[in-house]
Write a protein that holds these residues in place. Structure first.
Motif, PDB file in Angstrom:
ATOM      1  N   VAL A 171       0.831  -1.205   0.000  1.00 38.23           N
ATOM      2  CA  VAL A 171       0.000   0.000   0.000  1.00 38.23           C
ATOM      3  C   VAL A 171       0.865   1.254   0.000  1.00 38.23           C
ATOM      4  O   VAL A 171       0.635   2.188  -0.782  1.00 38.23           O
ATOM      5  CB  VAL A 171      -0.956  -0.001   1.205  1.00 38.23           C
ATOM      6  N   THR A 172       1.880   1.279   0.846  1.00 40.70           N
ATOM      7  CA  THR A 172       2.743   2.462   0.921  1.00 40.70           C
ATOM      8  C   THR A 172       3.498   2.661  -0.391  1.00 40.70           C
ATOM      9  O   THR A 172       3.670   3.790  -0.857  1.00 40.70           O
ATOM     10  CB  THR A 172       3.729   2.314   2.088  1.00 40.70           C
ATOM     11  N   THR A 173       3.931   1.564  -0.989  1.00 40.94           N
ATOM     12  CA  THR A 173       4.635   1.647  -2.264  1.00 40.94           C
ATOM     13  C   THR A 173       3.718   2.160  -3.367  1.00 40.94           C
ATOM     14  O   THR A 173       4.090   3.060  -4.136  1.00 40.94           O
ATOM     15  CB  THR A 173       5.197   0.268  -2.642  1.00 40.94           C
ATOM     16  N   GLY A 174       2.515   1.599  -3.472  1.00 36.92           N
ATOM     17  CA  GLY A 174       1.602   2.011  -4.527  1.00 36.92           C
ATOM     18  C   GLY A 174       1.094   3.427  -4.344  1.00 36.92           C
ATOM     19  O   GLY A 174       1.121   4.237  -5.286  1.00 36.92           O
ATOM     20  N   TYR A 175       0.621   3.728  -3.157  1.00 36.99           N
ATOM     21  CA  TYR A 175       0.076   5.065  -2.889  1.00 36.99           C
ATOM     22  C   TYR A 175       1.160   6.133  -3.096  1.00 36.99           C
ATOM     23  O   TYR A 175       0.917   7.172  -3.711  1.00 36.99           O
ATOM     24  CB  TYR A 175      -0.456   5.120  -1.463  1.00 36.99           C
ATOM     25  N   GLY A 176       2.370   5.838  -2.594  1.00 37.98           N
ATOM     26  CA  GLY A 176       3.461   6.789  -2.770  1.00 37.98           C
ATOM     27  C   GLY A 176       3.904   6.920  -4.211  1.00 37.98           C
ATOM     28  O   GLY A 176       4.350   7.987  -4.641  1.00 37.98           O
ATOM     29  N   SER A 177       3.782   5.841  -4.993  1.00 42.07           N
ATOM     30  CA  SER A 177       4.126   5.924  -6.416  1.00 42.07           C
ATOM     31  C   SER A 177       3.269   6.968  -7.121  1.00 42.07           C
ATOM     32  O   SER A 177       3.723   7.639  -8.053  1.00 42.07           O
ATOM     33  CB  SER A 177       3.931   4.562  -7.088  1.00 42.07           C
ATOM     34  N   ALA A 178       2.028   7.086  -6.667  1.00 45.84           N
ATOM     35  CA  ALA A 178       1.117   8.071  -7.259  1.00 45.84           C
ATOM     36  C   ALA A 178       1.333   9.464  -6.691  1.00 45.84           C
ATOM     37  O   ALA A 178       1.463  10.444  -7.429  1.00 45.84           O
ATOM     38  CB  ALA A 178      -0.332   7.630  -7.044  1.00 45.84           C
ATOM     39  N   THR A 179       1.378   9.570  -5.377  1.00 42.54           N
ATOM     40  CA  THR A 179       1.379  10.894  -4.734  1.00 42.54           C
ATOM     41  C   THR A 179       2.769  11.481  -4.565  1.00 42.54           C
ATOM     42  O   THR A 179       2.912  12.703  -4.496  1.00 42.54           O
ATOM     43  CB  THR A 179       0.693  10.812  -3.367  1.00 42.54           C
ATOM     44  N   ARG A 180       3.783  10.638  -4.490  1.00 40.79           N
ATOM     45  CA  ARG A 180       5.150  11.137  -4.312  1.00 40.79           C
ATOM     46  C   ARG A 180       5.966  11.020  -5.603  1.00 40.79           C
ATOM     47  O   ARG A 180       6.372  12.020  -6.184  1.00 40.79           O
ATOM     48  CB  ARG A 180       5.851  10.384  -3.176  1.00 40.79           C
ATOM     49  N   SER A 181       6.210   9.789  -6.042  1.00 42.78           N
ATOM     50  CA  SER A 181       7.096   9.598  -7.202  1.00 42.78           C
ATOM     51  C   SER A 181       6.511  10.190  -8.478  1.00 42.78           C
ATOM     52  O   SER A 181       7.202  10.877  -9.230  1.00 42.78           O
ATOM     53  CB  SER A 181       7.388   8.111  -7.386  1.00 42.78           C
ATOM     54  N   GLY A 194      -1.626  -2.724 -14.287  1.00 43.15           N
ATOM     55  CA  GLY A 194      -1.610  -3.809 -13.324  1.00 43.15           C
ATOM     56  C   GLY A 194      -2.204  -3.386 -11.989  1.00 43.15           C
ATOM     57  O   GLY A 194      -1.725  -2.435 -11.379  1.00 43.15           O
ATOM     58  N   VAL A 195      -3.271  -4.068 -11.554  1.00 40.35           N
ATOM     59  CA  VAL A 195      -3.907  -3.673 -10.289  1.00 40.35           C
ATOM     60  C   VAL A 195      -4.003  -4.859  -9.325  1.00 40.35           C
ATOM     61  O   VAL A 195      -5.070  -5.335  -8.995  1.00 40.35           O
ATOM     62  CB  VAL A 195      -5.292  -3.014 -10.493  1.00 40.35           C
ATOM     63  N   GLY A 196      -2.832  -5.314  -8.879  1.00 41.05           N
ATOM     64  CA  GLY A 196      -2.752  -6.146  -7.697  1.00 41.05           C
ATOM     65  C   GLY A 196      -2.762  -5.221  -6.493  1.00 41.05           C
ATOM     66  O   GLY A 196      -3.322  -4.119  -6.534  1.00 41.05           O
ATOM     67  N   GLY A 197      -2.117  -5.642  -5.407  1.00 42.36           N
ATOM     68  CA  GLY A 197      -2.114  -4.817  -4.206  1.00 42.36           C
ATOM     69  C   GLY A 197      -1.454  -3.463  -4.414  1.00 42.36           C
ATOM     70  O   GLY A 197      -1.978  -2.427  -3.994  1.00 42.36           O
ATOM     71  N   VAL A 198      -0.304  -3.436  -5.075  1.00 40.47           N
ATOM     72  CA  VAL A 198       0.413  -2.178  -5.296  1.00 40.47           C
ATOM     73  C   VAL A 198      -0.367  -1.287  -6.256  1.00 40.47           C
ATOM     74  O   VAL A 198      -0.542  -0.084  -6.016  1.00 40.47           O
ATOM     75  CB  VAL A 198       1.833  -2.458  -5.828  1.00 40.47           C
ATOM     76  N   GLY A 199      -0.861  -1.867  -7.346  1.00 40.99           N
ATOM     77  CA  GLY A 199      -1.597  -1.074  -8.332  1.00 40.99           C
ATOM     78  C   GLY A 199      -2.883  -0.504  -7.785  1.00 40.99           C
ATOM     79  O   GLY A 199      -3.245   0.640  -8.088  1.00 40.99           O
ATOM     80  N   MET A 200      -3.600  -1.271  -6.962  1.00 39.00           N
ATOM     81  CA  MET A 200      -4.849  -0.762  -6.398  1.00 39.00           C
ATOM     82  C   MET A 200      -4.584   0.368  -5.413  1.00 39.00           C
ATOM     83  O   MET A 200      -5.377   1.300  -5.293  1.00 39.00           O
ATOM     84  CB  MET A 200      -5.628  -1.890  -5.729  1.00 39.00           C
ATOM     85  N   ALA A 201      -3.458   0.298  -4.712  1.00 39.74           N
ATOM     86  CA  ALA A 201      -3.076   1.401  -3.830  1.00 39.74           C
ATOM     87  C   ALA A 201      -2.682   2.630  -4.641  1.00 39.74           C
ATOM     88  O   ALA A 201      -2.999   3.767  -4.270  1.00 39.74           O
ATOM     89  CB  ALA A 201      -1.932   0.971  -2.922  1.00 39.74           C
TER      90      ALA A 201
END
Length: 375
Positions: A171-181, A194-201
């Motif tokens: 979750v932290t990786t996916g959410y941060g990929s959108a809002t930070r990276s 791809g929307v597994g756990g990281v993609g859905m976050a």
């Protein structure tokens, strides 16, 4: 102490749940009774050799939550009874990377795949008389663990463990990929591949950041349906369909931000991801490919002429000690949907079933929930 753990003894073999010995905490270490562990695709790469550890056997698992039972000398801000999440990236707060504000690149991360404890360079876990290499110095696929304090983050004790474990990585990786990276801004168009756990976050991060259109590319139909429930505006089964569909919706401008969260990253696919990326847009590569894959297909002319950016990221570019509690506070406030990301819960002995379900596209995220029978 003697307990159980899910081990890999060689590549491309099933997980073996068997007895392991875990040492007591020494200086700066913490012993934790694990309550839940997330089943991330990265641990499957231990099986395939895509992420090669320094040796065998390997104790898997790098997403986890539990209760502190014992602390060693030098641990001052963590006490027995604390509820904690394990961060797969340690965060010392003192190295040059941490001091520069890049705690996700803490210098202690250099030893993540080496297996030796940060505190004294020895091995804390044994099985069949051999040293065990724990995934990212954690090994959450065991009901107990002894880890360095820099990998331990205190959390609100009201958060369910099966939810809390997800923010240790996915979750932290996916959410941060959108809002930070990716640094998505209001009104921008975003594509998530791809929307597994990281993609859905990442999808939830794009929604929170105010994206206008959110395009999801996902081959599994029921995951596409779930993506629409999580806030996607358009879904496509493959890159070809997405290229045509996104071109029509955006009048050929494509997505300002593209986030790649596929289960298995291939270098030959990078150029197709950049095709979905707008002029002066950014393609964030969150997915992990094999360490042995060094061949990338990339149209260098178009990269330069359209001024596109190709950005790697780890842990979503975030700060474990800040982001983990923050995301859980958002969950508690109803601003982040983690409950629906948990598709199924498994016993430790069902770990191979859980990973088969992941490979078959049946899970967004599977979670191992520990009971007294596991201890």
């Amino acid at each position: 102490m003697k307990t159980k753990g899910a081990l890999i003894w060689e590549f491309n073999q099933p997980w073996s749940v068997e007895e392991i010995d875990i040492g007591d905490p020494v200086k700066d270490e913490v012993k934790i009774q694990m309550e839940a562990a997330g089943m991330c695709n990265s641990d499957h790469k231990l099986v395939t050799g895509g992420i090669p550890m320094a040796g065998f056997p390997v104790l898997g698992g790098h997403e986890g939550a539990g209760i502190v039972t014992e602390v060693g000398p030098g641990v001052e801000d963590i006490v027995p009874g604390d509820h904690v999440v394990l961060s797969f990236i340690p965060s010392c707060g003192r190295c040059p990377s941490c001091e520069a504000g890049m705690r996700n690149l803490c210098d202690l991360g250099a030893g993540l795949l080496a297996g030796a404890a940060v505190s004294d360079g020895t091995f804390r876990i044994q099985a069949r008389g051999q040293n065990v290499y724990p995934m990212t110095l954690l090994g959450t696929f065991s009901p107990y663990m002894v880890v360095h304090k820099t990998s331990v983050v205190k959390i609100d004790p009201s958060i369910p463990f099966e939810v809390a474990c997800l923010v240790g990585c996915g979750v932290t990786t996916g959410y941060g990929s959108a809002t930070r990276s990716a640094d998505i801004r209001p009104g921008q168009d975003v594509a998530i591949i791809g929307v597994g756990g990281v993609g859905m976050a990442a999808l939830q991060g794009a929604v929170a950041a105010g994206a206008r259109y959110i395009f999801v590319i996902e081959p599994v139909e029921w995951k596409r349906d779930q993506a629409l429930k999580f806030g996607a505006t358009h879904v496509y089964p493959d890159i070809e369909a997405a290229t045509m569909g996104m071109g029509q919706v955006t009048e050929g401008r494509m997505a300002k931000k593209v986030i790649v969260t596929v289960g298995d990253l291939k270098g030959k696919d990078i150029d197709s991801y950049l095709t979905l990326t707008a002029k002066n847009g950014t393609c964030v590569v969150t997915a992990i490919g094999s360490m042995l894959d060094t061949q990338v297909t990339l149209n260098l002319f178009m990269l330069s002429m359209l001024q596109k950016n190709l950005q790697g990221t780890i842990f979503g570019g975030g700060n474990p000690r800040h982001d983990i509690p923050q995301l859980l506070s958002m969950y508690k406030a109803g601003k982040l949907n983690l409950d629906d990301m948990i598709t199924r819960q498994y016993r430790l002995e069902q770990i191979n079933d859980g990973y088969q379900d992941m490979l078959d596209g049946k899970n967004i995220r599977g979670v191992i929930r520990y009971t007294d029978a596991d201890r």
